[in-house]
Design a protein around this motif. Structure first.
Motif, PDB file in Angstrom:
ATOM      1  N   LEU A  26       0.825  -1.203   0.000  1.00  0.00           N
ATOM      2  CA  LEU A  26       0.000   0.000   0.000  1.00  0.00           C
ATOM      3  C   LEU A  26       0.863   1.258   0.000  1.00  0.00           C
ATOM      4  CD1 LEU A  26      -2.875  -0.988   2.480  1.00  0.00           C
ATOM      5  CD2 LEU A  26      -2.942  -0.917  -0.022  1.00  0.00           C
ATOM      6  N   LYS A  27       1.915   1.272   0.813  1.00  0.00           N
ATOM      7  CA  LYS A  27       2.821   2.425   0.833  1.00  0.00           C
ATOM      8  C   LYS A  27       3.541   2.574  -0.509  1.00  0.00           C
ATOM      9  CE  LYS A  27       3.767   2.605   5.812  1.00  0.00           C
ATOM     10  NZ  LYS A  27       4.807   2.527   6.864  1.00  0.00           N
ATOM     11  N   TYR A  28       3.896   1.449  -1.076  1.00  0.00           N
ATOM     12  CA  TYR A  28       4.582   1.443  -2.382  1.00  0.00           C
ATOM     13  C   TYR A  28       3.697   2.068  -3.454  1.00  0.00           C
ATOM     14  CZ  TYR A  28       5.774  -0.926  -6.821  1.00  0.00           C
ATOM     15  OH  TYR A  28       6.040  -1.227  -8.126  1.00  0.00           O
ATOM     16  N   ILE A  29       2.415   1.670  -3.507  1.00  0.00           N
ATOM     17  CA  ILE A  29       1.489   2.212  -4.497  1.00  0.00           C
ATOM     18  C   ILE A  29       1.309   3.713  -4.280  1.00  0.00           C
ATOM     19  CG2 ILE A  29      -0.908   2.205  -5.285  1.00  0.00           C
ATOM     20  CD1 ILE A  29       0.650  -0.151  -6.298  1.00  0.00           C
ATOM     21  N   GLN A  30       1.115   4.103  -3.032  1.00  0.00           N
ATOM     22  CA  GLN A  30       0.925   5.519  -2.723  1.00  0.00           C
ATOM     23  C   GLN A  30       2.139   6.338  -3.129  1.00  0.00           C
ATOM     24  OE1 GLN A  30       0.275   6.355   1.413  1.00  0.00           O
ATOM     25  NE2 GLN A  30       0.162   8.563   1.128  1.00  0.00           N
ATOM     26  N   ASN A  31       3.312   5.855  -2.809  1.00  0.00           N
ATOM     27  CA  ASN A  31       4.535   6.599  -3.114  1.00  0.00           C
ATOM     28  C   ASN A  31       4.771   6.707  -4.615  1.00  0.00           C
ATOM     29  OD1 ASN A  31       5.041   6.965  -0.403  1.00  0.00           O
ATOM     30  ND2 ASN A  31       6.382   5.192  -0.232  1.00  0.00           N
ATOM     31  N   LEU A  32       4.538   5.612  -5.346  1.00  0.00           N
ATOM     32  CA  LEU A  32       4.771   5.645  -6.793  1.00  0.00           C
ATOM     33  C   LEU A  32       3.858   6.639  -7.479  1.00  0.00           C
ATOM     34  CD1 LEU A  32       5.446   2.028  -8.127  1.00  0.00           C
ATOM     35  CD2 LEU A  32       7.058   3.856  -7.687  1.00  0.00           C
ATOM     36  N   PHE A  33       2.580   6.597  -7.145  1.00  0.00           N
ATOM     37  CA  PHE A  33       1.627   7.451  -7.853  1.00  0.00           C
ATOM     38  C   PHE A  33       1.657   8.899  -7.378  1.00  0.00           C
ATOM     39  CE2 PHE A  33      -0.030   3.291  -8.983  1.00  0.00           C
ATOM     40  CZ  PHE A  33      -0.320   3.471 -10.329  1.00  0.00           C
ATOM     41  N   THR A  34       2.423   9.188  -6.353  1.00  0.00           N
ATOM     42  CA  THR A  34       2.689  10.581  -5.970  1.00  0.00           C
ATOM     43  C   THR A  34       4.137  10.962  -6.283  1.00  0.00           C
ATOM     44  OG1 THR A  34       3.189   9.861  -3.701  1.00  0.00           O
ATOM     45  CG2 THR A  34       0.936  10.606  -4.166  1.00  0.00           C
TER      46      THR A  34
ATOM     47  N   GLN B 136       6.812   9.919  -5.066  1.00  0.00           N
ATOM     48  CA  GLN B 136       7.680   9.968  -3.895  1.00  0.00           C
ATOM     49  C   GLN B 136       8.451   8.650  -3.835  1.00  0.00           C
ATOM     50  OE1 GLN B 136       7.881  12.781  -2.037  1.00  0.00           O
ATOM     51  NE2 GLN B 136       6.373  13.683  -3.443  1.00  0.00           N
ATOM     52  N   PHE B 137       9.610   8.623  -4.466  1.00  0.00           N
ATOM     53  CA  PHE B 137      10.328   7.370  -4.659  1.00  0.00           C
ATOM     54  C   PHE B 137      11.245   6.997  -3.497  1.00  0.00           C
ATOM     55  CE2 PHE B 137       9.888   8.759  -9.278  1.00  0.00           C
ATOM     56  CZ  PHE B 137       8.748   8.009  -9.466  1.00  0.00           C
ATOM     57  N   GLY B 138      11.387   7.876  -2.528  1.00  0.00           N
ATOM     58  CA  GLY B 138      12.197   7.550  -1.363  1.00  0.00           C
ATOM     59  C   GLY B 138      13.686   7.728  -1.605  1.00  0.00           C
ATOM     60  N   LEU B 139      14.479   7.078  -0.726  1.00  0.00           N
ATOM     61  CA  LEU B 139      15.932   7.191  -0.780  1.00  0.00           C
ATOM     62  C   LEU B 139      16.550   5.979  -1.463  1.00  0.00           C
ATOM     63  CD1 LEU B 139      16.771   8.467   2.827  1.00  0.00           C
ATOM     64  CD2 LEU B 139      16.709   9.822   0.730  1.00  0.00           C
ATOM     65  N   SER B 140      17.613   6.222  -2.194  1.00  0.00           N
ATOM     66  CA  SER B 140      18.394   5.131  -2.775  1.00  0.00           C
ATOM     67  C   SER B 140      19.108   4.367  -1.668  1.00  0.00           C
ATOM     68  CB  SER B 140      19.407   5.685  -3.778  1.00  0.00           C
ATOM     69  OG  SER B 140      20.390   4.728  -4.095  1.00  0.00           O
TER      70      SER B 140
ATOM     71  N   PRO C  69      17.814  11.043  -2.402  1.00  0.00           N
ATOM     72  CA  PRO C  69      16.521  10.805  -3.049  1.00  0.00           C
ATOM     73  C   PRO C  69      16.668  10.148  -4.421  1.00  0.00           C
ATOM     74  CG  PRO C  69      16.547  12.974  -2.042  1.00  0.00           C
ATOM     75  CD  PRO C  69      17.943  12.435  -1.937  1.00  0.00           C
ATOM     76  N   VAL C  70      15.813   9.163  -4.660  1.00  0.00           N
ATOM     77  CA  VAL C  70      15.868   8.448  -5.938  1.00  0.00           C
ATOM     78  C   VAL C  70      15.648   9.397  -7.107  1.00  0.00           C
ATOM     79  CG1 VAL C  70      14.650   6.735  -7.345  1.00  0.00           C
ATOM     80  CG2 VAL C  70      15.189   6.229  -4.959  1.00  0.00           C
TER      81      VAL C  70
END
Length: 327
Positions: free
Chosen positions: A69-77, A79-83, A89-90
């Motif tokens: 769920l967090k993955y889907i939310q982050n992708l579609f906003t 917000q790819f997070g940290l490498s 940031p990615v």
């Protein structure tokens, strides 16, 4: 079916395909036999306690459905997070890489579409000529040759053999460009650009040439051209009208090919060490950098799906019978 219903249906299909694609990405990475931190424990770089802290930091210790769920939310906003490997940031990695890829591919595709389509129309109008035979043989040869092989051949001949162009990268190691203008509009960039640009043009020229040729051949004996011939129009004027009636498959194929170009860019960027999104994806896979891999594959998949949607819309606008027949 109205165009509005057609658009809603096609958009819904694109959204479902996007969800399926990102779900496959998630499942593929999460069910690998090892995670990015297992090697650090084996090498003694980190203790199990430190690895546990890292897993908690990136949410890898949470239940799989919460991760999803967090993955889907982050992708579609976006917000790819940290490498995992670079600890930044990615998007700071993939943003410049995506720009470098588009700078390489879009001009190459536009050039290929325009030049090869015009050549294909001329070849179709002059069937059996030396121009048609030479064009078909040449473009078919390069289309049948993998793009990375064409790239290697260009490097062997023009870089290692003749020494005309640099072999790798987007700029010389000593270059320190400031801003977009110096980065992409310098002679140093142009020298690095020519070989990968040429490899792309040669590889995709056959598609547009044959599509345009076949479209003109189909229309050459049509009734509307016989009418124009009877009116006394010249050969070039007749060819121009036949070409305009051949634009439908060319426009839609251009949209499709724009999305599919990301498939070939990976090997091309590896061969020329071009700092684009394809090379960034390969590096991330080798380093088991989950966030970067997820983001890169998501961007590529999204490009394919969006351009397929654009092709559907363009086809419906140019040919109303498609829209009417879509049920």
């Amino acid at each position: 079916m109205s165009f509005r219903r057609f658009l809603i249906k096609r958009t819904a299909i694109a959204a479902i395909l996007t969800l399926v694609a990102v779900s496959i990405i998630f499942a593929t990475l999460r069910f690998l036999p090892s995670d990015p931190f297992s090697g650090l424990v084996a090498s003694g770089s980190l203790t199990p306690e430190q690895v546990a802290e890292l897993r908690a930091m990136y949410g890898l210790d949470e239940p799989i459905w919460i991760q999803y769920l967090k993955y889907i939310q982050n992708l579609f906003t976006f917000q790819f997070g940290l490498s995992l490997t670079e600890q930044r940031p990615v998007w700071s990695i993939l943003g410049p890489a995506l720009r470098n890829t588009l700078v390489l591919l879009l001009p190459a595709l536009v050039t290929t579409a325009v030049v090869s389509s015009l050549a294909g129309m001329y070849a179709g109008w002059n069937r059996g000529s030396w121009f048609e035979q030479t064009g078909i043989i040449t473009t078919t040869f390069f289309r049948a040759t993998p793009i990375f092989v064409t790239g290697i051949l260009l490097l062997i001949i023009f870089s290692y053999g003749l020494g005309w162009f640099p072999a790798f990268g987007m700029r010389s190691p000593v270059a320190n460009p400031q801003g977009v203008t110096e980065t992409y509009l310098s002679m140093d960039f142009l020298k690095h650009y020519i070989l990968p640009f040429t490899a792309t043009v040669l590889f995709y020229s056959g598609d547009f040439l044959m599509l345009a040729r076949n479209s003109v051949v189909e229309r050459k004996g049509s009734e509307f051209l016989k009418l124009h011939r009877a009116k006394g129009l010249s050969e070039m004027e007749q060819l121009a009208r036949a070409g305009r009636n051949s634009l439908l498959p060319l426009v839609t194929y251009f949209a499709l090919r724009t999305g599919m170009l990301f498939q070939g860019v990976i090997t091309l960027e590896v061969v020329f060490a071009w700092p684009g999104i394809g090379r960034a994806l390969v590096d991330a896979i080798l380093n088991q950098d989950y966030p970067t891999v997820q983001a890169a594959v998501f961007i590529m998949a999204l490009a394919v799906i969006v351009m397929n949607l654009a092709a559907d819309i363009a086809y419906a606008k140019l040919d109303p019978t498609v829209e009417a027949g879509d049920v």
